[in-house]
Design a protein around this motif. Structure first.
Motif, PDB file in Angstrom:
ATOM      1  N   LEU A 123      24.700  51.148   6.985  1.00 28.86           N
ATOM      2  CA  LEU A 123      23.766  52.146   6.724  1.00 28.86           C
ATOM      3  C   LEU A 123      22.866  51.754   5.525  1.00 28.86           C
ATOM      4  CD1 LEU A 123      22.241  54.831   6.805  1.00 28.86           C
ATOM      5  CD2 LEU A 123      24.009  55.848   5.441  1.00 28.86           C
ATOM      6  N   PHE A 124      23.658  51.034   4.341  1.00 27.48           N
ATOM      7  CA  PHE A 124      22.819  50.931   3.225  1.00 27.48           C
ATOM      8  C   PHE A 124      21.865  49.603   3.619  1.00 27.48           C
ATOM      9  CE2 PHE A 124      26.332  52.427   0.341  1.00 27.48           C
ATOM     10  CZ  PHE A 124      25.999  53.754   0.509  1.00 27.48           C
ATOM     11  N   THR A 125      22.466  48.531   4.223  1.00 33.10           N
ATOM     12  CA  THR A 125      21.888  47.398   4.583  1.00 33.10           C
ATOM     13  C   THR A 125      20.527  47.762   5.461  1.00 33.10           C
ATOM     14  OG1 THR A 125      23.581  46.275   4.522  1.00 33.10           O
ATOM     15  CG2 THR A 125      21.693  45.105   5.845  1.00 33.10           C
ATOM     16  N   VAL A 126      20.449  48.605   6.463  1.00 34.18           N
ATOM     17  CA  VAL A 126      19.645  48.968   7.425  1.00 34.18           C
ATOM     18  C   VAL A 126      18.530  49.723   6.638  1.00 34.18           C
ATOM     19  CG1 VAL A 126      18.930  50.657   9.214  1.00 34.18           C
ATOM     20  CG2 VAL A 126      20.696  49.140   9.651  1.00 34.18           C
ATOM     21  N   TRP A 129      16.603  46.875   4.450  1.00 28.61           N
ATOM     22  CA  TRP A 129      15.572  46.309   5.579  1.00 28.61           C
ATOM     23  C   TRP A 129      14.287  47.219   5.599  1.00 28.61           C
ATOM     24  CZ3 TRP A 129      16.917  43.887  10.847  1.00 28.61           C
ATOM     25  CH2 TRP A 129      16.136  43.135  11.254  1.00 28.61           C
ATOM     26  N   ARG A 130      14.718  48.403   6.054  1.00 32.37           N
ATOM     27  CA  ARG A 130      13.609  49.363   6.563  1.00 32.37           C
ATOM     28  C   ARG A 130      12.601  49.240   5.119  1.00 32.37           C
ATOM     29  NH1 ARG A 130      14.470  55.631   7.955  1.00 32.37           N
ATOM     30  NH2 ARG A 130      12.099  56.262   8.078  1.00 32.37           N
ATOM     31  N   ALA A 131      13.275  49.468   4.092  1.00 33.06           N
ATOM     32  CA  ALA A 131      12.531  49.725   2.725  1.00 33.06           C
ATOM     33  C   ALA A 131      11.385  48.682   2.720  1.00 33.06           C
ATOM     34  CB  ALA A 131      13.206  50.178   1.642  1.00 33.06           C
ATOM     35  N   ALA A 132      11.964  47.290   2.699  1.00 36.64           N
ATOM     36  CA  ALA A 132      11.380  46.034   2.806  1.00 36.64           C
ATOM     37  C   ALA A 132      10.172  45.797   3.768  1.00 36.64           C
ATOM     38  CB  ALA A 132      12.378  44.967   2.947  1.00 36.64           C
ATOM     39  N   LEU A 133      10.272  46.402   4.827  1.00 40.96           N
ATOM     40  CA  LEU A 133       9.400  46.294   5.934  1.00 40.96           C
ATOM     41  C   LEU A 133       8.250  47.425   5.499  1.00 40.96           C
ATOM     42  CD1 LEU A 133      11.385  46.153   9.080  1.00 40.96           C
ATOM     43  CD2 LEU A 133      10.231  44.405   8.115  1.00 40.96           C
ATOM     44  N   LYS A 134       8.560  48.569   4.669  1.00 36.39           N
ATOM     45  CA  LYS A 134       7.596  49.384   4.413  1.00 36.39           C
ATOM     46  C   LYS A 134       7.055  49.173   2.849  1.00 36.39           C
ATOM     47  CE  LYS A 134       9.129  53.408   6.829  1.00 36.39           C
ATOM     48  NZ  LYS A 134       9.593  54.942   6.990  1.00 36.39           N
ATOM     49  N   ARG A 135       7.253  47.901   2.423  1.00 30.93           N
ATOM     50  CA  ARG A 135       6.792  47.344   1.054  1.00 30.93           C
ATOM     51  C   ARG A 135       7.183  48.464  -0.060  1.00 30.93           C
ATOM     52  NH1 ARG A 135       4.075  42.967   1.513  1.00 30.93           N
ATOM     53  NH2 ARG A 135       3.407  43.040  -0.260  1.00 30.93           N
ATOM     54  N   GLN A 136       8.251  49.244   0.144  1.00 32.16           N
ATOM     55  CA  GLN A 136       8.890  49.910  -0.803  1.00 32.16           C
ATOM     56  C   GLN A 136       9.866  49.220  -1.780  1.00 32.16           C
ATOM     57  OE1 GLN A 136      10.081  53.358   1.636  1.00 32.16           O
ATOM     58  NE2 GLN A 136       8.117  54.205   2.024  1.00 32.16           N
ATOM     59  N   PHE A 137       9.457  48.317  -2.369  1.00 35.08           N
ATOM     60  CA  PHE A 137      10.267  47.346  -2.874  1.00 35.08           C
ATOM     61  C   PHE A 137      11.444  48.041  -3.994  1.00 35.08           C
ATOM     62  CE2 PHE A 137       6.668  44.698  -1.926  1.00 35.08           C
ATOM     63  CZ  PHE A 137       7.281  44.286  -0.714  1.00 35.08           C
ATOM     64  N   LYS A 142      17.102  49.209  -4.530  1.00 40.02           N
ATOM     65  CA  LYS A 142      18.553  50.084  -4.766  1.00 40.02           C
ATOM     66  C   LYS A 142      19.379  50.005  -3.671  1.00 40.02           C
ATOM     67  CE  LYS A 142      16.036  53.506  -7.636  1.00 40.02           C
ATOM     68  NZ  LYS A 142      15.376  54.876  -7.819  1.00 40.02           N
ATOM     69  N   TRP A 143      18.819  49.852  -2.367  1.00 40.98           N
ATOM     70  CA  TRP A 143      19.709  49.910  -1.435  1.00 40.98           C
ATOM     71  C   TRP A 143      20.321  48.577  -0.951  1.00 40.98           C
ATOM     72  CZ3 TRP A 143      21.474  54.381   0.071  1.00 40.98           C
ATOM     73  CH2 TRP A 143      20.650  55.400   0.274  1.00 40.98           C
ATOM     74  N   MET A 144      19.753  47.533  -1.744  1.00 40.02           N
ATOM     75  CA  MET A 144      20.177  46.164  -1.326  1.00 40.02           C
ATOM     76  C   MET A 144      21.407  46.007  -2.458  1.00 40.02           C
ATOM     77  SD  MET A 144      20.014  43.617   0.382  1.00 40.02           S
ATOM     78  CE  MET A 144      20.818  41.973   0.065  1.00 40.02           C
ATOM     79  N   ILE A 145      21.422  46.563  -3.396  1.00 36.38           N
ATOM     80  CA  ILE A 145      22.347  46.420  -4.769  1.00 36.38           C
ATOM     81  C   ILE A 145      23.496  47.284  -4.024  1.00 36.38           C
ATOM     82  CG2 ILE A 145      23.140  47.400  -6.796  1.00 36.38           C
ATOM     83  CD1 ILE A 145      20.302  46.591  -7.969  1.00 36.38           C
ATOM     84  N   ARG A 146      23.412  48.221  -3.399  1.00 33.81           N
ATOM     85  CA  ARG A 146      24.745  48.859  -2.973  1.00 33.81           C
ATOM     86  C   ARG A 146      25.037  48.271  -1.729  1.00 33.81           C
ATOM     87  NH1 ARG A 146      20.666  53.474  -3.034  1.00 33.81           N
ATOM     88  NH2 ARG A 146      21.285  54.584  -5.072  1.00 33.81           N
ATOM     89  N   SER A 147      24.354  47.653  -0.978  1.00 30.70           N
ATOM     90  CA  SER A 147      24.839  46.608   0.234  1.00 30.70           C
ATOM     91  C   SER A 147      25.465  45.531  -0.657  1.00 30.70           C
ATOM     92  CB  SER A 147      23.475  46.172   1.016  1.00 30.70           C
ATOM     93  OG  SER A 147      24.051  45.432   1.934  1.00 30.70           O
TER      94      SER A 147
END
Length: 221
Positions: A123-126, A129-137, A142-147
């Motif tokens: 979940l965290f990884t998806v 990735w979704r936030a990166a695609l939306k350019r919500q860096f 935050k999600w990448m740190i949890r992943s």
């Protein structure tokens, strides 16, 4: 050099490479007897191999992904390695982890922990990735740190397992010891790194003290 301002990068990379070099080779031989976890369920071993190999890809690429110097200096490679982390690492390792976690021979406590951890890892990884695609860096970070916390939690798992063995080996019946150690290490292994990562995200950065301007006394004319 700016990368020296992040002194944790080198030790982390060393620990990860050493861990993979020690843990991965037994699963590349095709010998079931060399597997750390044994199970009578037929598909368990091939799924375990997929999980270990892909998790090794995830943990190595993840270290590069969170390296600030590399991320800012080579953004195109950051994106490419990020795709490898997700597609060749977390997704197959997490999906295989769901199945072998459900079929673990170490009892229901370890089973619940393994399935929950694998689900959150995916979940965290998806979401990252979704936030990166939306350019919500900001959200991506935050999600990448949890992943990342869950990716490297396997190292913490081994540490807690060793600690539990030392503390409990002489006081717990031998037949119950593997189940107790597995329950402690599986839960502590990922919950503690995840809590630390959440603390890191919510901490308030220290403000730099402003230089005090020296005031001179003026004598009235």
């Amino acid at each position: 050099m700016t990368w020296l301002r992040k002194p944790w990068v080198g030790p982390l990379a060393f620990v990860v490479v050493a861990f993979v070099a020690f843990s991965l080779p037994p699963y590349l031989t095709g010998d079931r007897a060399a597997a750390r976890v044994q199970s009578d369920w037929g598909p368990h071993y091939p799924l375990l191999v997929v999980h270990v190999v892909c998790a090794s890809i995830a943990i190595i690429t993840c270290v590069v992904q969170i390296w600030p110097w590399f991320r800012t200096r080579f953004p195109a490679w950051h994106r490419r390695i990020g795709r490898v982390y997700v597609i060749a690492g977390v997704l197959p390792a997490g999906l295989a982890g769901l199945v072998i976690g459900w079929m673990t021979p170490f009892g229901p406590v370890a089973m619940v922990s393994n399935v929950l951890m694998a689900s959150l890892w995916l979940l965290f990884t998806v979401l990252a990735w979704r936030a990166a695609l939306k350019r919500q860096f900001r959200d991506h970070r935050k999600w990448m740190i949890r992943s990342f916390a869950l990716t490297v939690s396997i190292i913490s798992n081994r540490i807690w397992g060793a600690v539990a063995f030392v503390l409990l080996a002489d006081s717990v019946p031998e037949a119950q010891l593997p189940y107790l150690i597995a329950g402690i290490s599986t839960w502590a292994g990922w919950t503690i790194p995840l809590l630390i990562s959440q603390w890191w995200l919510e901490r308030k950065p220290r403000r730099k003290a402003r230089p005090q301007v020296e005031q001179r006394e003026t004598v009235p004319a």
